[in-house]
Each structure stands twice: as C-alpha cells, then as structure tokens.
Write a protein that holds these residues in place. Structure first.
Motif, PDB file in Angstrom:
ATOM      1  N   GLN A  38      54.777 -17.153  22.189  1.00 15.77           N
ATOM      2  CA  GLN A  38      54.134 -16.845  23.840  1.00 15.77           C
ATOM      3  C   GLN A  38      54.312 -15.140  23.026  1.00 15.77           C
ATOM      4  N   PRO A  39      52.964 -15.020  23.706  1.00 15.03           N
ATOM      5  CA  PRO A  39      52.815 -13.378  23.720  1.00 15.03           C
ATOM      6  C   PRO A  39      52.894 -12.686  24.625  1.00 15.03           C
ATOM      7  N   VAL A  40      53.650 -11.475  24.571  1.00 14.30           N
ATOM      8  CA  VAL A  40      54.362 -10.332  26.109  1.00 14.30           C
ATOM      9  C   VAL A  40      53.468  -9.382  25.510  1.00 14.30           C
ATOM     10  N   ASP A  41      53.224  -8.282  26.226  1.00 11.70           N
ATOM     11  CA  ASP A  41      52.075  -6.928  26.636  1.00 11.70           C
ATOM     12  C   ASP A  41      53.334  -6.070  26.506  1.00 11.70           C
ATOM     13  N   VAL A  42      52.685  -4.958  25.675  1.00  6.03           N
ATOM     14  CA  VAL A  42      53.890  -3.940  25.201  1.00  6.03           C
ATOM     15  C   VAL A  42      52.982  -2.774  24.761  1.00  6.03           C
ATOM     16  N   LEU A  43      53.923  -1.481  24.735  1.00  6.86           N
ATOM     17  CA  LEU A  43      53.047  -0.671  25.214  1.00  6.86           C
ATOM     18  C   LEU A  43      53.365  -0.173  23.021  1.00  6.86           C
ATOM     19  N   VAL A  44      52.057  -0.467  22.338  1.00  7.40           N
ATOM     20  CA  VAL A  44      52.034  -0.245  21.195  1.00  7.40           C
ATOM     21  C   VAL A  44      51.398   1.391  20.673  1.00  7.40           C
ATOM     22  N   VAL A  45      51.872   2.008  19.559  1.00  8.99           N
ATOM     23  CA  VAL A  45      51.499   3.670  19.124  1.00  8.99           C
ATOM     24  C   VAL A  45      50.492   3.307  18.862  1.00  8.99           C
ATOM     25  N   GLN A  46      49.344   3.933  18.520  1.00  5.36           N
ATOM     26  CA  GLN A  46      47.683   3.554  18.243  1.00  5.36           C
ATOM     27  C   GLN A  46      48.033   4.524  17.382  1.00  5.36           C
ATOM     28  N   THR A  47      48.356   5.907  17.306  1.00  3.23           N
ATOM     29  CA  THR A  47      48.395   7.130  16.371  1.00  3.23           C
ATOM     30  C   THR A  47      49.650   7.543  16.258  1.00  3.23           C
ATOM     31  N   GLN A  48      49.717   8.587  15.476  1.00  5.86           N
ATOM     32  CA  GLN A  48      51.427   9.001  15.599  1.00  5.86           C
ATOM     33  C   GLN A  48      51.237  10.096  16.678  1.00  5.86           C
ATOM     34  N   ILE A  49      52.795   9.999  16.694  1.00  3.62           N
ATOM     35  CA  ILE A  49      53.223  10.750  17.823  1.00  3.62           C
ATOM     36  C   ILE A  49      54.135  11.730  17.671  1.00  3.62           C
ATOM     37  N   PRO A  50      53.698  12.793  17.120  1.00  5.61           N
ATOM     38  CA  PRO A  50      54.921  14.009  17.002  1.00  5.61           C
ATOM     39  C   PRO A  50      56.546  14.440  17.933  1.00  5.61           C
ATOM     40  N   SER A  51      57.569  14.654  16.876  1.00  6.30           N
ATOM     41  CA  SER A  51      58.730  14.814  17.765  1.00  6.30           C
ATOM     42  C   SER A  51      58.666  15.987  19.349  1.00  6.30           C
ATOM     43  N   GLY A  52      59.176  15.498  19.603  1.00  3.87           N
ATOM     44  CA  GLY A  52      58.748  16.317  21.591  1.00  3.87           C
ATOM     45  C   GLY A  52      57.511  16.458  22.286  1.00  3.87           C
ATOM     46  N   ALA A  53      56.681  15.147  21.527  1.00  2.00           N
ATOM     47  CA  ALA A  53      55.598  14.715  22.157  1.00  2.00           C
ATOM     48  C   ALA A  53      55.814  14.995  24.435  1.00  2.00           C
TER      49      ALA A  53
END
Length: 250
Positions: A38-53
C-alpha cells in the motif's frame, strides 16, 4: 468394509480441512503482501542536499512521493511542518526519504569553540596581539566594535595624516584561536588564569561580515591597524567620528 468406508471418510475430511487451511494461509499472505505494498506519501530527496543546508534549500530539493509502506523507513517525513529553523545534519542523496533525524539545530553543527555564521554572511579572520583584543578576553559569540587606525601617509597617500575611527559596531565573533596554554589542575583555575594571566602569542579572531565589509576589513588589516572593543548589544553607539590629533586634544 465399514473400516474402509470410515477410513475414506476421515481421509476426505482431512483433505478438505487441509485445503481450507492452505487457502486461508495463502489469502492471509496475500493480504499481508497487499498491506506492505500500500503506497504512503513521504518526502523524497530529488537533488543532493549538502550538510548544513537551510530549510529553504531542503524544501526546493524534495518532493512528496508515493512509496510502498515496506520501503519507507521509520521517521520519514510527510511534510516540513514543525522543523522550522533546522538544517541538514549531513549530505542527503537523491532517492532517499527525508528523515526527521537528519534535520538538526544549526548550533549542533558548529565546530567546538565556534558559533554558526548567520545566513547571508561570510567569515574573515585577522591576527592580532592580545592588547588589541581586550587582553585576549574575547570568545566566540561575543560582539565587538572594530576600530581602524591609519598612520600618516599610510596606503601610499603621502598627504594623509594619522586617523582613527570605530568603523564597525557589534560585529559577531565566530571563533577565537589562541596559543596553546599550559595545563592547569582544575577548570576553575583555567578560567581564573584566562582572566588574569598575560596571554602569550597572537590571537586569530574570525568575524561574520558581509562581502563588502570583509573587503574593508582586509584593507584595514593590510594597510592599517585594528583594535577591538568588547561591545555587547546594550552598548551605546555615537555618531561616526574620524579622530585626528586635533580632535584628540579637544
């Protein structure tokens, strides 16, 4: 004859019961598999996020995506509500669900003995003798005034006289690096020595400033001299005055 008939009936009953149990097990397995899918909606990273962003960068780099329940780790975020002011604790790679544990307070990322740099600012360091840094009693997190002094003819201007002015007020100190002090017997002794003993060597003081102010500081440090005042938020600020010898004796 009766024995054979009875045995046949028992075998038939067992076969029916076994079939029913097998069907029930298969149906249960399918139900469990369907539940995991069963699908659940979550936030998925699309482009790399650097530490401290910051949160603004994170918000523009993630997308609400439907994933099978079985593939969603605990702590995956469905929205960014309630995480205001937090930053990425580490580099986040494309394709991974955004976990709440990966977002932390900015202060937790500051190196020991330093404070975070405010958004939009950069850091610049100057090396100063202790007497120019309030006797060395400046620490990360303090705010200081920066007094700039130019000698007569400094900067290649032979016609210019000696001048002095407090150019910047309430400048945030992000770190202070000093010579290694001798080991002491206790923390209290160390604190007492820091306040009463004469510092040795020079101190490297780092400030948070804008790009333009950083250029001004670099120029002043290269062609003039700097003195720091310990200037808390409550300190009064007078109108800017360029001090010359004539103003000094008035």
């Amino acid at each position: 004859m009766k024995t054979r008939l009875l045995g046949g009936i028992v075998a038939l009953v067992l076969a029916i019961v076994g079939t029913l149990l097998l069907v029930s097990f298969v149906q249960g397995s399918e139900a469990r598999a369907q539940k995991d899918l069963q699908p659940v909606d979550v936030l998925v990273v699309q482009t790399q996020i650097p530490s401290g962003a910051t949160l603004d960068t994170i918000r523009s780099s993630v997308k609400l995506t439907s994933l099978p329940t079985a593939s969603v780790p605990n702590g995956a975020l469905k929205s960014l509500d309630g995480v205001q002011g937090k930053v990425a604790a580490t580099d986040l790679m494309p394709g991974e669900p955004l976990l709440g544990a990966r977002l932390v307070d900015p202060n937790s990322l500051a190196a020991p003995g330093s404070v975070p740099v405010p958004a939009g600012m950069q850091e610049i360091s100057v090396q100063l003798e202790a007497q120019r840094v309030v006797g060395g009693r400046i620490a990360a997190g303090d705010t200081v005034g920066i007094v700039v002094l130019f000698g007569a003819g400094s900067g290649g201007d032979a016609a210019s006289g000696a001048t002095s002015q407090e150019v910047f007020h309430k400048v945030l100190v992000t770190s202070v690096q000093r010579s290694q002090s001798k080991a002491t017997n206790s923390t209290s002794n160390s604190q007492e020595q820091a306040n009463t003993e004469l510092p040795t060597g020079q101190l490297l003081v780092t400030f948070a400033r804008s790009d333009v102010d950083s250029a001004k500081l670099a120029f002043a440090a290269e062609f003039g001299k700097l003195w720091l005042t310990k200037e808390p938020a409550s300190a009064a600020e007078s109108a800017p005055v360029v001090i010359k010898k004539t103003e000094l004796y008035r």
